[in-house]
Design a protein around this motif. Structure first.
Motif, PDB file in Angstrom:
ATOM      1  N   UNK A  78      37.801  29.531  58.349  1.00 33.99           N
ATOM      2  CA  UNK A  78      38.713  30.525  58.878  1.00 33.99           C
ATOM      3  C   UNK A  78      39.484  29.610  57.612  1.00 33.99           C
ATOM      4  N   UNK A  79      40.038  29.831  56.439  1.00 37.08           N
ATOM      5  CA  UNK A  79      41.059  28.381  55.739  1.00 37.08           C
ATOM      6  C   UNK A  79      42.767  29.172  55.402  1.00 37.08           C
ATOM      7  N   UNK A  80      43.531  28.251  56.647  1.00 34.67           N
ATOM      8  CA  UNK A  80      44.442  29.366  56.471  1.00 34.67           C
ATOM      9  C   UNK A  80      45.324  28.639  55.047  1.00 34.67           C
ATOM     10  N   UNK A  81      46.108  29.070  54.440  1.00 34.92           N
ATOM     11  CA  UNK A  81      46.880  29.593  53.228  1.00 34.92           C
ATOM     12  C   UNK A  81      48.141  30.299  53.176  1.00 34.92           C
ATOM     13  N   UNK A  82      48.653  29.450  52.440  1.00 31.09           N
ATOM     14  CA  UNK A  82      50.529  29.908  51.808  1.00 31.09           C
ATOM     15  C   UNK A  82      50.152  30.651  50.955  1.00 31.09           C
ATOM     16  N   UNK A  83      48.666  30.750  50.224  1.00 29.13           N
ATOM     17  CA  UNK A  83      49.367  31.463  48.571  1.00 29.13           C
ATOM     18  C   UNK A  83      50.058  32.599  48.528  1.00 29.13           C
ATOM     19  N   UNK A 123      36.805  27.431  45.943  1.00 31.67           N
ATOM     20  CA  UNK A 123      38.004  28.451  46.098  1.00 31.67           C
ATOM     21  C   UNK A 123      37.893  28.377  44.121  1.00 31.67           C
ATOM     22  N   UNK A 124      38.128  27.432  43.789  1.00 34.85           N
ATOM     23  CA  UNK A 124      37.555  27.511  42.245  1.00 34.85           C
ATOM     24  C   UNK A 124      36.701  27.869  41.805  1.00 34.85           C
ATOM     25  N   UNK A 125      35.226  27.254  42.348  1.00 36.15           N
ATOM     26  CA  UNK A 125      33.814  27.474  42.077  1.00 36.15           C
ATOM     27  C   UNK A 125      33.596  28.788  42.092  1.00 36.15           C
ATOM     28  N   UNK A 126      33.969  29.335  43.035  1.00 39.80           N
ATOM     29  CA  UNK A 126      33.388  30.654  43.733  1.00 39.80           C
ATOM     30  C   UNK A 126      34.370  31.688  42.836  1.00 39.80           C
ATOM     31  N   UNK A 127      35.473  31.213  42.273  1.00 34.90           N
ATOM     32  CA  UNK A 127      36.328  32.052  40.869  1.00 34.90           C
ATOM     33  C   UNK A 127      35.476  32.545  39.732  1.00 34.90           C
ATOM     34  N   UNK A 128      35.053  30.710  39.321  1.00 37.03           N
ATOM     35  CA  UNK A 128      34.053  30.552  37.973  1.00 37.03           C
ATOM     36  C   UNK A 128      32.666  31.257  38.342  1.00 37.03           C
ATOM     37  N   UNK A 129      32.639  30.936  39.113  1.00 35.11           N
ATOM     38  CA  UNK A 129      30.908  31.504  39.077  1.00 35.11           C
ATOM     39  C   UNK A 129      30.454  32.904  39.749  1.00 35.11           C
ATOM     40  N   UNK A 130      31.425  33.155  40.840  1.00 36.81           N
ATOM     41  CA  UNK A 130      31.170  34.786  41.338  1.00 36.81           C
ATOM     42  C   UNK A 130      31.932  35.408  41.105  1.00 36.81           C
ATOM     43  N   UNK A 131      33.274  35.609  40.277  1.00 32.06           N
ATOM     44  CA  UNK A 131      34.602  36.063  40.147  1.00 32.06           C
ATOM     45  C   UNK A 131      34.978  36.716  41.497  1.00 32.06           C
ATOM     46  N   UNK A 132      35.014  35.583  42.432  1.00 35.35           N
ATOM     47  CA  UNK A 132      36.048  35.832  43.453  1.00 35.35           C
ATOM     48  C   UNK A 132      37.072  34.908  43.483  1.00 35.35           C
ATOM     49  N   UNK A 133      38.114  35.997  44.045  1.00 35.37           N
ATOM     50  CA  UNK A 133      39.576  35.465  43.279  1.00 35.37           C
ATOM     51  C   UNK A 133      40.182  36.065  45.114  1.00 35.37           C
ATOM     52  N   UNK A 134      40.325  35.663  46.241  1.00 33.06           N
ATOM     53  CA  UNK A 134      41.326  36.513  46.943  1.00 33.06           C
ATOM     54  C   UNK A 134      42.402  36.771  46.692  1.00 33.06           C
ATOM     55  N   UNK A 135      42.243  39.005  46.745  1.00 34.65           N
ATOM     56  CA  UNK A 135      43.202  39.517  46.265  1.00 34.65           C
ATOM     57  C   UNK A 135      44.184  39.507  47.414  1.00 34.65           C
ATOM     58  N   UNK A 136      44.353  39.207  48.609  1.00 39.25           N
ATOM     59  CA  UNK A 136      45.672  38.464  50.235  1.00 39.25           C
ATOM     60  C   UNK A 136      44.803  38.113  51.415  1.00 39.25           C
ATOM     61  N   UNK A 137      45.930  37.980  51.753  1.00 40.54           N
ATOM     62  CA  UNK A 137      45.289  36.992  52.607  1.00 40.54           C
ATOM     63  C   UNK A 137      43.926  38.123  54.222  1.00 40.54           C
ATOM     64  N   UNK A 138      43.266  37.303  54.312  1.00 43.86           N
ATOM     65  CA  UNK A 138      41.814  37.787  55.318  1.00 43.86           C
ATOM     66  C   UNK A 138      40.272  38.391  54.081  1.00 43.86           C
ATOM     67  N   UNK A 139      40.834  38.304  52.958  1.00 44.91           N
ATOM     68  CA  UNK A 139      39.965  38.219  52.089  1.00 44.91           C
ATOM     69  C   UNK A 139      37.940  37.968  52.526  1.00 44.91           C
ATOM     70  N   UNK A 140      37.732  38.152  52.564  1.00 47.31           N
ATOM     71  CA  UNK A 140      36.489  37.584  52.776  1.00 47.31           C
ATOM     72  C   UNK A 140      35.153  36.889  52.309  1.00 47.31           C
ATOM     73  N   UNK A 141      34.233  36.592  51.676  1.00 47.09           N
ATOM     74  CA  UNK A 141      33.483  36.241  51.145  1.00 47.09           C
ATOM     75  C   UNK A 141      32.184  35.661  52.423  1.00 47.09           C
TER      76      UNK A 141
END
Length: 173
Positions: A78-83, A123-141
């Motif tokens: 679990x990665x709590x985030x206030x984004x 998360x930067x590497x997930x974005x850059x390498x896999x195109x994954x960026x959480x769109x909202x809370x409780x997104x999962x990879x």
């Protein structure tokens, strides 16, 4: 010449593999640090969470998922985030809320940025390498034992859904 072409082809193929930053350290919510690489060879479901979100009740499902599969090797991080502006103001508040409301004992980071220029290196590497960026809370990879992204799930996908558990079970068998 054939050797050179083969060497270039091998280099290109090797360079195309995902290079996630699995060793990037997170502050642990209860002190110390942790990284996805701490669980090398195990599947890890990484979930950005928030304590004041309509999906917060998924903490129960995440803990159930962890309880069901942890003895077989699954880690739920679990990665709590206030984004998305729905997290409590301190790690202590988040930890207390999760323990009291949901009995959470899965690994949990401190409050961490998961998107944009301030995103944690994983998360930067997930974005850059896999195109994954959480769109909202409780997104999962789901990251497989080999360190590759296996599946991505949106906020609406419940942790104990067949969609999630079938992917996990395939990695554990």
């Amino acid at each position: 010449m054939k050797f050179l072409i083969a060497l270039i082809g091998a280099t290109i193929a090797a360079g195309s593999a995902c290079a996630l930053d699995l060793s990037a350290k997170f502050d642990s919510i209860d002190g110390g640090t942790l990284a996805v690489s701490d669980w090398a060879g195990q599947p890890v479901l990484v979930v950005n969470t928030a304590s004041q979100c309509a999906f917060t009740k998924q903490y129960r499902g995440l803990q159930d998922l962890y309880d069901t599969y942890r003895d077989q090797g699954l880690v739920v991080l679990a990665v709590p985030s206030d984004d998305f502006k729905q997290e409590l103001s301190s790690n202590a508040e988040v930890e207390e809320f999760c323990e009291l409301q949901y009995g959470i004992d899965m690994p949990m980071t401190g409050i961490t940025s998961v998107k944009g220029i301030t995103a944690h290196p994983l998360f930067a590497s997930l974005r850059d390498e896999a195109g994954y960026v959480p769109r909202w809370n409780f997104s999962k990879v789901l990251i497989g034992p080999d360190g590759e992204v296996v599946a991505k799930f949106g906020s609406n996908t419940k942790p104990m859904s067949k969609t999630v558990t079938s992917q996990i079970e395939a990695l554990l068998n």
